[in-house]
Enzyme design. Structure first.
Site, PDB file in Angstrom:
ATOM      1  CG  HIS A  82      -2.132   0.828   1.083  1.00  0.00           C
ATOM      2  ND1 HIS A  82      -3.173   0.809   1.991  1.00  0.00           N
ATOM      3  CD2 HIS A  82      -2.492   1.735   0.143  1.00  0.00           C
ATOM      4  CE1 HIS A  82      -4.107   1.655   1.614  1.00  0.00           C
ATOM      5  NE2 HIS A  82      -3.712   2.225   0.503  1.00  0.00           N
ATOM      6  CD  GLU A 129      -5.826  -1.344   1.171  1.00  0.00           C
ATOM      7  OE1 GLU A 129      -6.777  -0.557   1.228  1.00  0.00           O
ATOM      8  OE2 GLU A 129      -5.064  -1.549   2.136  1.00  0.00           O
ATOM      9  CD  GLU A 181     -10.548  -3.895   3.566  1.00  0.00           C
ATOM     10  OE1 GLU A 181     -10.595  -2.675   3.869  1.00  0.00           O
ATOM     11  OE2 GLU A 181      -9.482  -4.506   3.330  1.00  0.00           O
ATOM     12  CE1 TYR A 182     -21.587  -4.059   5.197  1.00  0.00           C
ATOM     13  CE2 TYR A 182     -19.998  -5.823   5.040  1.00  0.00           C
ATOM     14  CZ  TYR A 182     -21.225  -5.363   5.461  1.00  0.00           C
ATOM     15  OH  TYR A 182     -22.077  -6.180   6.156  1.00  0.00           O
ATOM     16  CG  ASN A 238       1.841   7.326  15.314  1.00  0.00           C
ATOM     17  OD1 ASN A 238       0.669   7.689  15.367  1.00  0.00           O
ATOM     18  ND2 ASN A 238       2.817   8.029  15.891  1.00  0.00           N
TER      19      ASN A 238
END
Length: 1123
Positions: free
Chosen positions: A478, A524, A589-590, A649
């Site tokens: 990603h 991703e 994903e949701y 972070n």
């Protein structure tokens, strides 16, 4: 296999070459990937092993631990998983450990037998070293925790040096010894007795090396020394940029396996069906390892392999107290050899067979068989025995559908990271069972392994419990999306071998698990030729499953389903209706469950349940990924990104689960259970329809019941006797002939609700009998006129009032109210010596932003609220007048202007108020009419006029404070758990009680919380029964209510639940309108339009009155209902 001690890899600093920075060098002397091996000593021992291993259920889940006890628990769990395997030994335990700051600073020859490790510390294995005080955990979502410069990693690369000791049992004499690491993060070298035995990458898959010739002979009584060097960062880390904590070390078990010189090294079970699933065709492909065998030593051609399939339902004999069972007493299916081929690599062996009326595997009926493979020599002597659990099911595609056993099952799923708050990435069996028990109890039937292959036991448990799985390769890049300098590895040939190795390793290890429906190419990581190569290899290897990959837009040729992330409902429908798209859509994903979230989820399931081509989704995610950390005060708390000094972070973005780290469910899990429930109950005109949405199970195992309520009071209940409903079928009940019809007809209640509940008749692996699998509340027609609420005035007089020095005192008998006529607010309210309110009742339009409110940077709701200072509003009284004073009623009218605090100067001169009224600086004009009745009632009528330039408003309501002693809360509305306008489908209307403390929902990062939706009335009482009652009035709809020891400003201030400071009283909010929570994602404004609160005029009324011990809240409420 011979090893030469002098052979070393060129990884010294002198050469300048670093193997951990070379993506083409991913393994050395590592054995080929294969299924987990048990190396049984007999068929009976094998069957007994699986019988004991399968004795897991919801009772075991109660032993899951999430505190310091988990450290020892992890060691015990690792050892227990190979218990009773005579040729497998766990090396779990306390190892000697030293953490070097970099590979260059590793002690010289630390792997040598002569090295003195007496001053080293110890570290439990398996574990992540950061969870034991070495180095620190690091959380990032997208950005890499080190500068992006592939394939190089920082020279400051913490490197763990491990040493442990082991002996080879005498009974292993003459056998080959395999050293098996279940998973090490991120790359490592291993030595046995000073001999380098191998190197491996991939933090989530096994690495296995043969060490036979490196070990001291059996019976020598000499200890062998295993040394391991683990690199925190390697080039492999570039492929492991998942949204989770970066944690290092030997985090799964290390095993020794003893195998004969020729042994079963791998096997692949397959099934296919004919005759409408009445006949199963079985096939097992077996591979052998005989690489160390000299041709004259064995006559391989005389060896035989047997494959036998046992029905697990027949293995109850292994549960007898005497522990003795004979495999010959069963009627298994024996497969027969098909062919023997000797080609390149290892010899393969195919066995085939048939099974009539097979018991199919599905999430509803997870029927399993035990497959036993036996290798025998020419004399029939057992040489090797392997086994696993298998299930028979068919996965196929049709137009816009995925079929399991011929049915278009719906995937009601979640994403799950491996996460334990104390042990990090180290798994405990009881904790895995806890996850599955919670999932099944909340109607979750699918899981996506996010975003890597998980512990081997997890797959066995999913097979047992019945959960559909997406198994995902350990590939995520990603962070490359943030770079303009480097391409994603999927487009670079130099990364092809590494990516393919990860996909192959996943498939080869997990290929026999029935639960796996999809292989995923990672997460991703963009899309390119390397992904195409992965897809090609997997499709050729395994024709029985389908592919999933979201990268590249979720519709590439390398995925068999359209699998987007966080797609909006309307876009899903568009794709489903696209005639050119033949694949179904399943959201990978949701409903991003970050903090107080999962609003709108029922809107997703309205379209999923009604639109052909939509087949489910998987919520992000299962658990808050916070870690247990001890604060300066000695108390432990859930820590998130930045709490360990880790930089860069992503703060609390790791806290986006349906459960807290200790698996205590968030309130949102109730909503998930409801939208996922397999029994649907709806009203259709004069009928009630009960639908069985299961695909393989009838309602035979369910008991239905009904409960009728009127205005919050129980009117009756009973068992609902209905015929058995077959899968995907329904049954209609005419309301006029329903068992509650006569009760409903005779009731004078304003509101009547009936609740239909389905309970489990029998206990299962995942729940005790009596568990509610589905519950739906429906509003029935009432025969009573739903007119506006009114106060019934009785002309008994006695109300007195006086206005002295701007304080209007209204009293009667033993109560009095003081109103400040300068501010138009109630200053105090006393009843029989009890102070009910002391800070006034004021308009309120602000809420402490939730994580979702903050998502979207400058475009977020919270940013827009902050930009117009909604969090810092000042209430100014423009006008206050006493309109009416009699011995029955006193009426006070007040006009408020709400402006930002930094514009207070505009209202210093009250003479200018009228001309300022229309200025843009006035954000809200609020007209309030208070009516004080001699009954003790106060009716407050509000007219709110927001500035039309405002963004969507958090809330339209009032706030007031009651004494801390009034901490018993009773309400008639939705409950009993927290619910909001866009997340309230699971909550039932009823009368509930709670303490203020128990109403608090301790989200790790505080924000708006603890609300209850559709509240008709609420009461706050002390232990003596005195308190304050509030209800909707007139024609106002039910309200949103919350009560908390923490003020809105305190919830906004604190960045962690542990930092919250209680106020001196209880803050109460009664909202006419409250904006939804959203949840489609947490990085953009995602509240659906119907749950927004636009800046338009609003009118509502609230009734307030004192409560005494002699009064019932329900009686007070009923007294205002129209006749």
């Amino acid at each position: 296999m011979s090893f030469v001690p002098s052979v070393q890899l060129p990884f010294s600093s002198n050469s300048g070459y670093k193997i951990w920075e070379d993506p083409s060098f991913i393994k050395w002397r590592k054995r080929d990937a294969h299924v987990p091996l048990q190396s049984h000593d007999s068929v009976e021992g094998c069957l007994r092993y699986w019988y004991e291993r399968n004795k897991v259920d919801y009772v075991i889940s109660s032993s899951a631990v999430w505190n310091d006890d988990a450290v020892l628990g992890a060691l015990e769990s690792a050892a227990s998983l190979v218990k009773e395997l005579h040729f497998v030994r766990s090396l779990s335990g306390q190892w000697k450990f030293l953490l070097a700051s970099s590979p260059a600073n590793v002690p010289i020859d630390f792997y040598s037998n002569s090295f003195d490790d007496s001053v080293w510390e110890t570290l439990p294995v398996p574990s992540n070293w950061q969870m034991h005080g070495f180095d620190y955990p690091h959380y990032t979502n997208i950005v890499y925790p080190f500068p992006l410069n592939p394939p190089h990693v920082p020279s400051n690369n913490p490197t763990g040096c491990y040493r442990t000791y082991f002996r080879i049992p005498n009974e292993w004499e003459g056998r080959r010894i395999l050293l098996h690491f279940e998973a090490v993060d991120s790359a490592f070298l291993a030595w046995v007795n000073g001999v380098l035995v191998g190197y491996s990458q991939d933090s989530r898959l096994p690495a296995e090396f043969e060490i036979t010739d490196c070990c001291h002979p059996c019976g020598s009584n000499r200890e062998n020394i295993l040394a391991v060097q683990v690199f925190r960062w390697s080039d492999g880390s570039y492929l492991e940029d998942q949204d989770h904590w970066w944690l290092s070390g030997i985090h799964r078990d290390v095993l020794l396996l003893a195998k004969p010189k020729v042994f079963i090294m791998d096997y692949f079970f397959k099934s296919s069906f004919t005759d409408n699933f009445h006949l199963a065709k079985l096939e097992v492909e077996v591979k052998f390892d005989m690489i160390s065998v000299e041709s004259e030593e064995f006559d391989i051609s005389s060896f035989t392999v047997e494959a036998v399939l046992y029905d697990n339902a027949e293995l109850s004999g292994y549960g007898r107290s005497e522990g003795v069972a004979d495999s010959s007493s069963y009627s298994p299916v024996r497969l027969k050899p098909k062919s023997l081929s000797n080609g390149f690599g290892f010899p393969g062996y195919h066995l085939v067979g048939k099974l009539e009326m097979p018991k199919l595997w599905s999430c509803e009926n997870p029927n399993l068989y035990t497959l036993v493979l036996v290798l025998k020599d020419e004399s029939g002597r057992l040489l090797d025995c392997e086994s696993c659990q298998v299930g028979m099911r068919e996965i196929s595609r049709s137009h816009k559908q995925i079929l399991v056993n011929g049915q278009p099952v719906v995937f009601r799923g979640v994403n799950r990271h491996e996460h334990h708050p104390r042990t990090g990435k180290t798994n405990l069996e009881a904790c895995m069972i806890k996850d599955l028990v919670l999932m099944k109890q909340n109607n979750i039937n699918a899981v996506r392994n996010s975003h890597y292959p998980q512990h081997p036991r997890w797959y066995e448990l999913c097979d047992l419990f019945g959960v559909y799985m997406i198994d995902e390769a350990n590939i995520e890049t990603h962070g490359f999306s943030l770079s303009t300098q480097f391409k994603h590895p999927t487009s670079e040939p130099s990364w092809a071998a590494s990516m393919l190795d990860r996909a192959i390793g996943m498939v080869e290890r997990d290929k026999n698990h029935a639960c796996i429906i999809f292989w995923s190419l990672g997460n991703e990581s963009d899309y390119g030729p390397n992904h195409s190569a992965l897809a090609g290899w997997i499709r050729e290897k395994d024709h029985s499953r389908l592919l999933h990959y979201e990268g590249g837009g979720s519709r590439t040729s390398s995925t068999d389903i359209v699998c987007p992330m966080y797609m909006r409902v309307w876009d899903m429908v568009t794709i489903a209706n696209d005639p050119s798209e033949t694949r179904p859509l399943i959201l990978c994903e949701y409903s991003h469950a970050m903090g107080n979230s999962c609003g709108n989820i029922h809107e997703y399931w309205k379209v999923i349940d009604s639109t052909f081509g939509l087949q489910g989704g998987l919520i992000w995610e299962w658990v808050d990924q916070a870690l247990l950390k001890e604060g300066t005060d000695g108390c432990k708390y859930w820590a998130y990104g930045g709490h360990f000094g880790d930089a860069p972070n992503d703060s609390n973005f790791c806290c986006h689960g349906l459960n807290w780290p200790d698996r205590t469910p968030h309130p949102a899990l109730q909503e998930v259970k409801y939208v996922y429930q397999p029994i649907k109950t709806t009203l259709m005109d004069s009928r009630m329809k009960i639908t069985n949405a299961l695909f393989f199970e009838s309602t035979q195992g369910l008991e239905f019941s009904w409960h009728l309520m009127g205005d919050g009071c129980s009117l009756g209940s009973g068992v609902l006797n209905i015929p058995l409903i077959e899968p995907q079928s329904s049954y209609d009940i005419e309301l006029d002939s329903s068992p509650w019809n006569s009760l409903c007809a005779s009731s004078s209640a304003m509101e009547i609700f009936v609740t239909i509940t389905a309970k489990m008749r029998h206990s299962t692996r995942w729940v005790k009998d009596g568990h509610i699998i589905a519950s739906t509340q429906l509003c029935l027609p009432s025969k009573r006129n739903p007119g506006p609420h009114v106060i019934k005035i009785v002309d008994c007089g006695g109300l007195t009032s006086e206005n002295v020095s701007g304080i209007l005192t209204i009293k009667k008998n033993n109560w009095q109210i003081k109103v400040n006529t300068n501010t138009g607010t109630i200053e105090s309210w006393e009843v029989e010596g009890h102070l009910l309110a002391c800070k006034g009742i004021l308009p309120c339009f602000w809420r402490a932003p939730t994580d979702n409110d903050k998502g979207g940077e400058s475009n977020s709701y919270a940013s827009k609220w902050w930009a117009c200072h909604l969090d810092k509003m000042s209430v100014h009284t423009a006008h206050c007048s006493i309109e009416r004073q009699t011995d029955l009623i006193v009426q006070v009218k007040t006009v408020y202007f709400i402006i930002p605090e930094d514009q207070d100067f505009l209202f210093k001169n009250k003479d200018t108020i009228d001309e300022l009224e229309t200025r843009s600086s006035v954000f809200f004009k609020v007209e309030v009419c208070y009516c004080f009745y001699d009954t003790g009632d106060v009716i407050a009528e509000y007219n709110v006029n927001p500035n039309s330039d405002l963004p969507p408003i958090p809330r339209i309501g009032v706030v007031f404070h009651v004494e801390k002693s009034f901490d018993k809360v009773t309400w008639y509305g939705k409950g009993p758990f927290e619910c909001y306008p866009d997340r309230k489908e699971a909550a039932h209307v009823g009368i509930y009680e709670s303490s203020v403390a128990d109403m608090h929902v301790p989200y790790i990062v505080p924000g708006e919380s603890s609300g209850r939706a559709d509240v008709r009335w609420v009461a706050f009482q002390d232990n003596d029964g005195y308190g304050l009652f509030a209800s909707v009035y007139g024609s106002s709809p039910p309200m949103q209510m919350s009560a908390s020891y923490y003020s809105t400003s305190e919830l906004d201030r604190a960045t962690h639940n542990k930092d919250l400071v209680k106020g001196n009283d209880i803050e109460v909010h009664l909202d006419h309108k409250h904006m939804g929570l959203g949840g489609d994602d947490s990085w953009s404004p995602a509240v659906h339009d119907q749950y927004l609160v636009p800046p338009v005029p609003y009118s509502f009324s609230i009734r307030l009155c004192p409560i005494r011990p002699s009064l019932s809240c329900q009686d007070i409420y009923i007294s205002q209902l129209p006749p």
